[in-house]
Structure formats: C-alpha cells, structure tokens
Motif scaffolding. Structure first.
Motif, mmCIF file in Angstrom:
data_model
loop_
_atom_site.group_PDB
_atom_site.id
_atom_site.type_symbol
_atom_site.label_atom_id
_atom_site.label_comp_id
_atom_site.label_asym_id
_atom_site.label_seq_id
_atom_site.Cartn_x
_atom_site.Cartn_y
_atom_site.Cartn_z
ATOM 1 N N LEU A 130 0.856 -1.183 0.000
ATOM 2 C CA LEU A 130 0.000 0.000 0.000
ATOM 3 C C LEU A 130 0.893 1.234 0.000
ATOM 4 N N SER A 131 0.689 2.133 -0.956
ATOM 5 C CA SER A 131 1.563 3.301 -1.051
ATOM 6 C C SER A 131 1.143 4.417 -0.110
ATOM 7 N N ALA A 132 -0.152 4.570 0.150
ATOM 8 C CA ALA A 132 -0.628 5.648 1.023
ATOM 9 C C ALA A 132 -2.122 5.502 1.247
ATOM 10 N N TYR A 133 -2.601 6.102 2.332
ATOM 11 C CA TYR A 133 -4.027 6.297 2.565
ATOM 12 C C TYR A 133 -4.250 7.804 2.492
ATOM 13 N N TYR A 134 -5.236 8.243 1.738
ATOM 14 C CA TYR A 134 -5.407 9.683 1.595
ATOM 15 C C TYR A 134 -6.874 10.076 1.779
ATOM 16 N N ARG A 135 -7.054 11.124 2.578
ATOM 17 C CA ARG A 135 -8.367 11.673 2.907
ATOM 18 C C ARG A 135 -8.507 13.026 2.209
ATOM 19 N N THR A 136 -9.504 13.150 1.354
ATOM 20 C CA THR A 136 -9.759 14.380 0.620
ATOM 21 C C THR A 136 -11.092 14.967 1.050
ATOM 22 N N GLU A 137 -11.106 16.259 1.332
ATOM 23 C CA GLU A 137 -12.323 16.945 1.734
ATOM 24 C C GLU A 137 -12.464 18.225 0.926
ATOM 25 N N LEU A 138 -13.628 18.414 0.328
ATOM 26 C CA LEU A 138 -13.957 19.633 -0.393
ATOM 27 C C LEU A 138 -15.118 20.322 0.309
ATOM 28 N N ASP A 139 -14.960 21.600 0.616
ATOM 29 C CA ASP A 139 -16.036 22.339 1.251
ATOM 30 C C ASP A 139 -17.271 22.349 0.362
ATOM 31 N N ASP A 140 -18.446 22.488 0.979
ATOM 32 C CA ASP A 140 -19.699 22.550 0.221
ATOM 33 C C ASP A 140 -19.617 23.623 -0.853
ATOM 34 N N GLY A 141 -19.976 23.252 -2.072
ATOM 35 C CA GLY A 141 -19.995 24.213 -3.166
ATOM 36 C C GLY A 141 -18.670 24.411 -3.863
ATOM 37 N N VAL A 142 -17.580 23.914 -3.284
ATOM 38 C CA VAL A 142 -16.265 24.053 -3.917
ATOM 39 C C VAL A 142 -16.134 23.029 -5.047
ATOM 40 N N ALA A 143 -15.811 23.515 -6.232
ATOM 41 C CA ALA A 143 -15.673 22.645 -7.402
ATOM 42 C C ALA A 143 -14.223 22.585 -7.845
ATOM 43 N N VAL A 144 -13.749 21.401 -8.160
ATOM 44 C CA VAL A 144 -12.400 21.238 -8.712
ATOM 45 C C VAL A 144 -12.485 20.390 -9.971
ATOM 46 N N GLU A 145 -11.621 20.706 -10.899
ATOM 47 C CA GLU A 145 -11.473 19.905 -12.114
ATOM 48 C C GLU A 145 -9.988 19.757 -12.376
ATOM 49 N N ASP A 146 -9.582 18.555 -12.802
ATOM 50 C CA ASP A 146 -8.164 18.332 -13.025
ATOM 51 C C ASP A 146 -7.980 17.217 -14.041
ATOM 52 N N TRP A 147 -6.750 17.162 -14.566
ATOM 53 C CA TRP A 147 -6.345 16.157 -15.540
ATOM 54 C C TRP A 147 -5.174 15.420 -14.924
ATOM 55 N N LEU A 148 -5.423 14.215 -14.405
ATOM 56 C CA LEU A 148 -4.451 13.511 -13.567
ATOM 57 C C LEU A 148 -3.565 12.606 -14.405
ATOM 58 N N PRO A 149 -2.285 12.537 -14.089
ATOM 59 C CA PRO A 149 -1.361 11.683 -14.843
ATOM 60 C C PRO A 149 -1.557 10.215 -14.495
ATOM 61 N N PRO A 150 -0.893 9.308 -15.213
ATOM 62 C CA PRO A 150 -0.997 7.875 -14.920
ATOM 63 C C PRO A 150 -0.632 7.557 -13.473
ATOM 64 N N GLU A 151 -1.241 6.490 -12.961
ATOM 65 C CA GLU A 151 -0.983 6.084 -11.582
ATOM 66 C C GLU A 151 -1.170 4.580 -11.450
ATOM 67 N N GLU A 152 -0.765 4.069 -10.282
ATOM 68 C CA GLU A 152 -1.011 2.665 -9.974
ATOM 69 C C GLU A 152 -2.466 2.494 -9.534
ATOM 70 N N ALA A 153 -2.845 1.262 -9.254
ATOM 71 C CA ALA A 153 -4.219 0.967 -8.870
ATOM 72 C C ALA A 153 -4.556 1.569 -7.505
ATOM 73 N N ASN A 154 -5.829 1.755 -7.252
ATOM 74 C CA ASN A 154 -6.256 2.256 -5.948
ATOM 75 C C ASN A 154 -7.699 1.877 -5.672
ATOM 76 N N LEU A 155 -8.042 1.976 -4.402
ATOM 77 C CA LEU A 155 -9.412 1.836 -3.929
ATOM 78 C C LEU A 155 -9.878 3.204 -3.460
ATOM 79 N N ARG A 156 -11.119 3.577 -3.760
ATOM 80 C CA ARG A 156 -11.631 4.876 -3.338
ATOM 81 C C ARG A 156 -13.083 4.748 -2.899
ATOM 82 N N THR A 157 -13.462 5.613 -1.976
ATOM 83 C CA THR A 157 -14.857 5.674 -1.562
ATOM 84 C C THR A 157 -15.165 7.069 -1.055
ATOM 85 N N GLY A 158 -16.413 7.502 -1.255
ATOM 86 C CA GLY A 158 -16.796 8.814 -0.756
ATOM 87 C C GLY A 158 -18.123 9.258 -1.340
ATOM 88 N N GLU A 159 -18.521 10.440 -0.937
ATOM 89 C CA GLU A 159 -19.762 11.028 -1.424
ATOM 90 C C GLU A 159 -19.509 12.486 -1.759
#
Length: 307
Positions: A31-60
């Motif tokens: 496992l390379s890392a555990y990462y917690r991402t939080e965006l405030d209500d109404g905050v919008a982000v858009e990005d173009w992400l480079p190649p990466e290894e596999a991962n598991l993700r969950t959230g709302e």
C-alpha cells in the motif's frame, strides 16, 4: 483517537484539504498511502491527472465524475476499484469527502488477485470483481464514518493485515521487476528480462498480469512521470529543465506527453491543477516522491511502530 502517532502530511487551500497517511512498514510493500480528501460545500475542482497505480476509493460528493483517457465524464460509484493507468484521468468534483488507498503492484496481486491487465485504464464499482468482501465492507465503513483519521487508518491496517496470508510464490520476482521499472538506469526491456531471469515472452506476460501493461509501456510511463513530477515540484521551471535523461530531445517528450495526456505540455500548464498540486505536495513531504506511481515500496518498509 489522537492522530499524533500517525505519519501524516497535509495540504489545505481554497476549500480543498488533503491528508496523506503513510502505511506501517509491514504494509508498505503493498500500500503506497491512505489519503483523505475533503472539499467544502460548493467548492468545485477539475483536473487532468497523470498515470498512476491501482487504488481503492470511496466517498460522497454533490458531483463526482471522471473519465480515463478520452470521452465524456461519467458518474463515479460510491466505492471504486481503479486499475493501473498509462493515460490521463479527467475528474470533476463538487463538495464531498473521500478516502483513497493506493495499491502497489504487489498489493494488487496480494489483495485483488485478478490479472491487472483486465482492469488497466478502467474503474468499476466494488463488487464487480473477485476482490474480498472485507475490502468492500471497509470502504463502506470509511464512507459512513471516516472523519476520524486515526480510527480510519486503524481500520485500513486491520483489514489488510487480515488478508495478508502467505506470501505468493511470484512476489520475489514481482518485487524485482518493480525495482527494475523504478530504476533510473532501466531503459532496455531485454536487459531487464535477462536480469530477472525470464525470457522475453514470459516477462511480457508477467508484467501484464501484475502491473497491467507490457514492460515497454511501464518504462515509458516512468520516464514520463519522472519528468512531469519534476515539473510539478517546481512549475516555475521550463519543461526542458524537467526532462528525464532518457528523452532524446524536447520533441520526444512532447510526443509522449500528447499520447499520455491528450494535450501538449503548454496546454497542460495553462490549466488549473488543484488535485495534482495537493497530491504532489503531500506525496513529496511524506514519501520523498512527487507521484504515486513513483513510490518505492522498499524505501519506507523499515521497522517503526505502526498502528
């Protein structure tokens, strides 16, 4: 629970907060890392992400859409298994909270088990593969009650430790191949296969099964990511200053960039990159690398007290 015993790096800016937790030494090869991402209500982000290894993700989130490669954005399931990629992933997210867990190639083999090539450049809802039920249950719990960083890290550690079992027969070879792919001096597939002790055809099958791609693609991806990583660590530098030593010239790099990211370096530089900026910041602080696919599992697998 207090988080003082956790090895945490944090980025917090413009309504985007990213915290990266380093796995304990016994899980660092997988496992390379555990990462917690939080965006405030109404905050919008858009990005173009480079190649990466596999991962598991969950959230709302209010909106969470993504696409790997070209095509329209599509809704992302609440619990996701994402395979290794060799091309851009475009994301758009509005508000929300997420957990992610990076898998090394050894982690994919040990915890997922299916050929990585079957999930290369794909993501799907958990439950559509043969991954263990306990992983799905872990993601569901993280989504429901993942605000406590220490409790979440303990849950992740406990879940994966229960799945470790006996070391797969192929793991020593897998680790040797991983070291070869990451090594700066690796440029020849033939030399790598000879060093590993596999003939060319077996070596290619091995890489596709455990890494998702043919060895030539893996070396090209690492060359590209080393260059992009250098640039993202210091976007004020010119692209020519970030080029990996194995690029013949800038035109060679531009061809690779367009094939990987569906745009030129200058087009990429003109876009906002809130997610990459946050990820590079915490990854570099925590593991000494700019991006997940540059993570060396043996660098952090040393005796320390973990949860």
């Amino acid at each position: 629970m207090m988080t003082s015993s956790l090895r945490v790096s944090e980025y917090n800016s413009d309504g985007l907060r990213l915290r990266l937790v380093r796995p304990p030494p016994d899980l660092a090869p997988y496992l390379s890392a555990y990462y917690r991402t939080e965006l405030d209500d109404g905050v919008a982000v858009e990005d173009w992400l480079p190649p990466e290894e596999a991962n598991l993700r969950t959230g709302e989130a209010s909106i969470y859409t993504a696409v790997i490669g070209e095509g329209p954005l599509a809704p992302v399931p609440a619990a996701v298994l994402s395979g290794p990629t060799d091309r851009v992933t475009r994301v758009r997210i509005v508000g929300g909270k997420f957990w992610g867990i990076g898998l090394t190639p050894a982690g994919w083999t040990r915890f997922i088990g299916t050929p990585a090539s079957e999930m290369a450049n794909r993501f799907c809802a958990m439950g559509q593969t043969a991954a263990d039920r306990s992983l799905h249950a872990m993601l569901d719990q993280l989504r429901r009650d993942g605000d406590d960083l220490a409790a979440a890290a303990t849950l992740i550690n406990r879940t994966f430790r229960a799945l470790l079992g006996e070391q797969p027969e192929a793991e020593a070879t897998l680790q040797a191949v991983h070291r070869g792919v990451l090594a700066l001096e690796s440029t020849s597939v033939r030399a790598m296969s000879a060093q590993i002790g596999l003939n060319a055809r077996t070596f290619e099958r091995f890489c596709k099964r455990h890494f998702g791609f043919a060895p030539r693609t893996l070396l090209r991806r690492q060359r590209f990511l080393r260059s992009l990583g250098e640039y993202m660590l210091d976007p004020s530098m010119r692209w020519i200053g970030s080029l990996d030593m194995h690029y013949w010239d800038q035109a060679h790099f531009i061809r690779d960039f367009r094939a990987t990211m569906n745009m030129t370096p200058s087009e990429f530089a003109a876009l906002p990159h809130p997610v990459i900026k946050a990820a590079v910041s915490v990854s570099n602080m925590n593991g000494g690398v700019a991006m997940q696919a540059l993570y060396h599992p043996e660098r952090l697998a040393r005796p320390e007290t973990g949860l």
